[in-house]
Every structure is written in C-alpha cells, then in structure tokens.
Design a protein around this motif. Structure first.
Motif, PDB file in Angstrom:
ATOM      1  N   ALA A 190       0.841  -1.208   0.000  1.00  0.00           N
ATOM      2  CA  ALA A 190       0.000   0.000   0.000  1.00  0.00           C
ATOM      3  C   ALA A 190       0.871   1.252   0.000  1.00  0.00           C
ATOM      4  CB  ALA A 190      -0.919  -0.003   1.212  1.00  0.00           C
ATOM      5  N   LEU A 191       1.960   1.227   0.760  1.00  0.00           N
ATOM      6  CA  LEU A 191       2.878   2.367   0.791  1.00  0.00           C
ATOM      7  C   LEU A 191       3.527   2.587  -0.569  1.00  0.00           C
ATOM      8  CD1 LEU A 191       4.544   4.543   2.275  1.00  0.00           C
ATOM      9  CD2 LEU A 191       6.140   2.721   2.937  1.00  0.00           C
ATOM     10  N   VAL A 192       4.003   1.514  -1.192  1.00  0.00           N
ATOM     11  CA  VAL A 192       4.681   1.641  -2.482  1.00  0.00           C
ATOM     12  C   VAL A 192       3.699   2.067  -3.571  1.00  0.00           C
ATOM     13  CG1 VAL A 192       6.086   0.443  -4.203  1.00  0.00           C
ATOM     14  CG2 VAL A 192       6.365  -0.098  -1.781  1.00  0.00           C
ATOM     15  N   VAL A 193       2.504   1.492  -3.577  1.00  0.00           N
ATOM     16  CA  VAL A 193       1.494   1.871  -4.564  1.00  0.00           C
ATOM     17  C   VAL A 193       1.131   3.347  -4.419  1.00  0.00           C
ATOM     18  CG1 VAL A 193      -0.926   1.541  -5.237  1.00  0.00           C
ATOM     19  CG2 VAL A 193       0.556  -0.440  -4.873  1.00  0.00           C
ATOM     20  N   LEU A 194       1.025   3.826  -3.189  1.00  0.00           N
ATOM     21  CA  LEU A 194       0.729   5.242  -2.954  1.00  0.00           C
ATOM     22  C   LEU A 194       1.851   6.127  -3.500  1.00  0.00           C
ATOM     23  CD1 LEU A 194      -1.124   7.372  -1.696  1.00  0.00           C
ATOM     24  CD2 LEU A 194       0.109   7.054   0.461  1.00  0.00           C
ATOM     25  N   CYS A 195       3.099   5.700  -3.318  1.00  0.00           N
ATOM     26  CA  CYS A 195       4.226   6.460  -3.861  1.00  0.00           C
ATOM     27  C   CYS A 195       4.203   6.471  -5.386  1.00  0.00           C
ATOM     28  CB  CYS A 195       5.536   5.867  -3.358  1.00  0.00           C
ATOM     29  SG  CYS A 195       5.826   6.083  -1.595  1.00  0.00           S
ATOM     30  N   VAL A 196       3.886   5.345  -5.984  1.00  0.00           N
ATOM     31  CA  VAL A 196       3.806   5.276  -7.449  1.00  0.00           C
ATOM     32  C   VAL A 196       2.690   6.179  -7.969  1.00  0.00           C
ATOM     33  CG1 VAL A 196       3.334   3.762  -9.413  1.00  0.00           C
ATOM     34  CG2 VAL A 196       4.796   2.969  -7.553  1.00  0.00           C
ATOM     35  N   TYR A 197       1.540   6.145  -7.317  1.00  0.00           N
ATOM     36  CA  TYR A 197       0.425   7.009  -7.715  1.00  0.00           C
ATOM     37  C   TYR A 197       0.807   8.482  -7.587  1.00  0.00           C
ATOM     38  CZ  TYR A 197      -3.958   9.572  -7.350  1.00  0.00           C
ATOM     39  OH  TYR A 197      -4.958  10.498  -7.508  1.00  0.00           O
ATOM     40  N   PHE A 210       8.357   1.864 -12.017  1.00  0.00           N
ATOM     41  CA  PHE A 210       8.157   2.777 -10.887  1.00  0.00           C
ATOM     42  C   PHE A 210       8.050   2.000  -9.573  1.00  0.00           C
ATOM     43  CE2 PHE A 210       6.136   6.376 -13.593  1.00  0.00           C
ATOM     44  CZ  PHE A 210       7.404   6.752 -14.006  1.00  0.00           C
ATOM     45  N   TYR A 211       7.273   0.921  -9.598  1.00  0.00           N
ATOM     46  CA  TYR A 211       7.100   0.122  -8.376  1.00  0.00           C
ATOM     47  C   TYR A 211       8.432  -0.484  -7.947  1.00  0.00           C
ATOM     48  CZ  TYR A 211       4.836  -2.900  -4.966  1.00  0.00           C
ATOM     49  OH  TYR A 211       4.446  -3.493  -3.792  1.00  0.00           O
ATOM     50  N   LEU A 212       9.185  -1.003  -8.905  1.00  0.00           N
ATOM     51  CA  LEU A 212      10.491  -1.588  -8.593  1.00  0.00           C
ATOM     52  C   LEU A 212      11.434  -0.532  -8.030  1.00  0.00           C
ATOM     53  CD1 LEU A 212      12.526  -3.943  -8.732  1.00  0.00           C
ATOM     54  CD2 LEU A 212      13.007  -3.260 -11.085  1.00  0.00           C
ATOM     55  N   GLY A 213      11.401   0.669  -8.605  1.00  0.00           N
ATOM     56  CA  GLY A 213      12.274   1.730  -8.132  1.00  0.00           C
ATOM     57  C   GLY A 213      12.003   2.111  -6.683  1.00  0.00           C
ATOM     58  N   PHE A 214      10.736   2.314  -6.333  1.00  0.00           N
ATOM     59  CA  PHE A 214      10.400   2.647  -4.950  1.00  0.00           C
ATOM     60  C   PHE A 214      10.682   1.472  -4.017  1.00  0.00           C
ATOM     61  CE2 PHE A 214       7.762   6.073  -6.832  1.00  0.00           C
ATOM     62  CZ  PHE A 214       8.213   7.126  -6.053  1.00  0.00           C
ATOM     63  N   ASP A 215      10.430   0.266  -4.483  1.00  0.00           N
ATOM     64  CA  ASP A 215      10.690  -0.925  -3.673  1.00  0.00           C
ATOM     65  C   ASP A 215      12.164  -1.017  -3.326  1.00  0.00           C
ATOM     66  OD1 ASP A 215      10.298  -3.351  -2.378  1.00  0.00           O
ATOM     67  OD2 ASP A 215      10.531  -4.511  -4.209  1.00  0.00           O
ATOM     68  N   LEU A 216      13.034  -0.845  -4.320  1.00  0.00           N
ATOM     69  CA  LEU A 216      14.469  -0.902  -4.074  1.00  0.00           C
ATOM     70  C   LEU A 216      14.924   0.240  -3.168  1.00  0.00           C
ATOM     71  CD1 LEU A 216      15.810  -1.818  -7.636  1.00  0.00           C
ATOM     72  CD2 LEU A 216      15.464  -3.336  -5.680  1.00  0.00           C
ATOM     73  N   LEU A 217      14.297   1.396  -3.313  1.00  0.00           N
ATOM     74  CA  LEU A 217      14.648   2.534  -2.470  1.00  0.00           C
ATOM     75  C   LEU A 217      14.339   2.256  -1.008  1.00  0.00           C
ATOM     76  CD1 LEU A 217      15.656   5.482  -2.351  1.00  0.00           C
ATOM     77  CD2 LEU A 217      13.261   6.196  -2.671  1.00  0.00           C
ATOM     78  N   PHE A 218      13.163   1.702  -0.738  1.00  0.00           N
ATOM     79  CA  PHE A 218      12.790   1.379   0.642  1.00  0.00           C
ATOM     80  C   PHE A 218      13.655   0.252   1.207  1.00  0.00           C
ATOM     81  CE2 PHE A 218       8.554   3.292  -0.510  1.00  0.00           C
ATOM     82  CZ  PHE A 218       8.694   4.396   0.334  1.00  0.00           C
TER      83      PHE A 218
END
Length: 211
Positions: A145-152, A184-192
C-alpha cells in the motif's frame, strides 16, 4: 539305510531376486547414512555434466530484479487495466491494487526469489519483509500500500508538471501501463529496501560500538 539328506537347492531366479533385494537394501542403507564425512568428493567438471547447460547466464541480482518487475507489471495489467472499468474511484483502485500486490509479493514473488537463491537467504537482500507466516502476509499488504501510494503520487506529479507546462490542467500525458508501472514500483521498492539495510547497518554499528 539312512535317508540321504539333500541340500535344499534355490532356484536361479529366486537367487537373483534375493541378490537384487540385498543390493537395493544396501544402497538404501548407504543413502540414509550418507553425510559430508563419508561421501566421496566430486569434481566441479563432473558436476557440470549433470547440470543444465545455459546458453545465456544472467547475474543473480538481475534475475531478482526482473522477477520483481514482472510481477508488479502483471498486477497492473490484471487489476488496474483489468478492473479499471469497474473501479471508477481512484481510492478503490489503489486499495485493490495494494491488496493484490501484497498478496502476490507474499505468496509468489518472495517464494520464487527464495527458490532461485543458490544459498539459503542469499536473495533476502531483495525482500522487504523477510519474516514468514501470517504476519508477513499482513506486512506485505501494508508495505505494498505504501509503495502503490508512492507510485500514484509520482504519476500525479509528472502529469501535473506536464499540465502546468502545457497550460492544460485536465491533460493527462502519462497514463498507467504495466511496463512503466512495474519500473516505478520496482524503483520505490528498491529505495525502501536500501533504507531498510542502511538503517539496519547503522543500528548494528551502534550496538557494536556500545559493547
């Protein structure tokens, strides 16, 4: 006259079956008792004969990233595109996508990453929630939910910037599609995940320094 005692003769076919049984029993016993101390050493060349020969080898980290990217894109394809007509509200779409992404991550992505690991725990560095069980199921949904919110939010920022530059407030330049969503999802996932490891290293060094 005394009776002549005849030795009991065993038929050849029965004798073969007995020998075959003894051979199998011995092989099973050797297999059960096998360990590193009594197992013969096998050279790497010999092992290569029984391994599948791959014409194109990819680095383990690249395989892990491709797996994570593919599943993120698949969730976008089946849930955002597939249910887009039935979920008119943006919030409903985000909630459904987060739940689906969390379930896919917990049940598929993470287990596949563990399966492809050459050694146990090797691919845990690409997994945000390394714990297993019911708690991981819930945590993966919350994390998704956190990553999806960041992507949105990233999509909204990009479209807002283009709309302001073009002076067209209602213009949507960048639509949601599986490939870019997956990136985008992969990018935020790797960042976290990077932040997680960085904070963990800081805490570990602080504990060592205090001892």
């Amino acid at each position: 006259m005394g009776r002549k005692r005849h030795k009991k003769q065993i038929k050849p076919e029965i004798e073969k079956e007995v020998d075959y049984y003894d051979l199998k029993k011995g092989a099973i016993q050797d297999l059960v008792e096998a360990d590193e101390s009594n197992s013969p050493e096998v050279s790497e060349e010999e092992l290569q004969k029984y391994r599948g020969r791959q014409k194109f080898k990819m680095a383990p980290w690249l395989v892990a990233l491709l797996i994570k990217f593919w599943f993120a894109g698949a969730v976008c394809f089946f849930f955002i595109w597939g249910l887009g007509l039935y979920l008119a509200d943006v919030l409903d779409t985000l909630v459904v996508t987060a739940i689906a992404m969390g379930m896919v991550t917990d049940l598929l992505t993470n287990n596949i990453l563990r399966f492809f690991a050459k050694t146990e725990g090797e691919n845990d560095r690409w997994i945000m929630v390394t714990k297993r069980g019911y708690i991981s199921f819930v945590l993966n949904i919350l994390y998704a939910a956190l990553v999806v919110l960041c992507v949105y939010s990233l999509y909204a920022m990009i479209n807002s910037a283009f709309a302001a530059a073009l002076n067209q407030p209602d213009r949507v330049v960048l639509g949601v599609e599986p490939i870019l969503f997956g990136l985008f999802y992969l990018g935020f996932d790797l960042l976290f995940i990077y932040f997680k490891h960085h904070i963990s290293n800081i805490l570990t060094r602080s504990k060592v320094s205090t001892q």
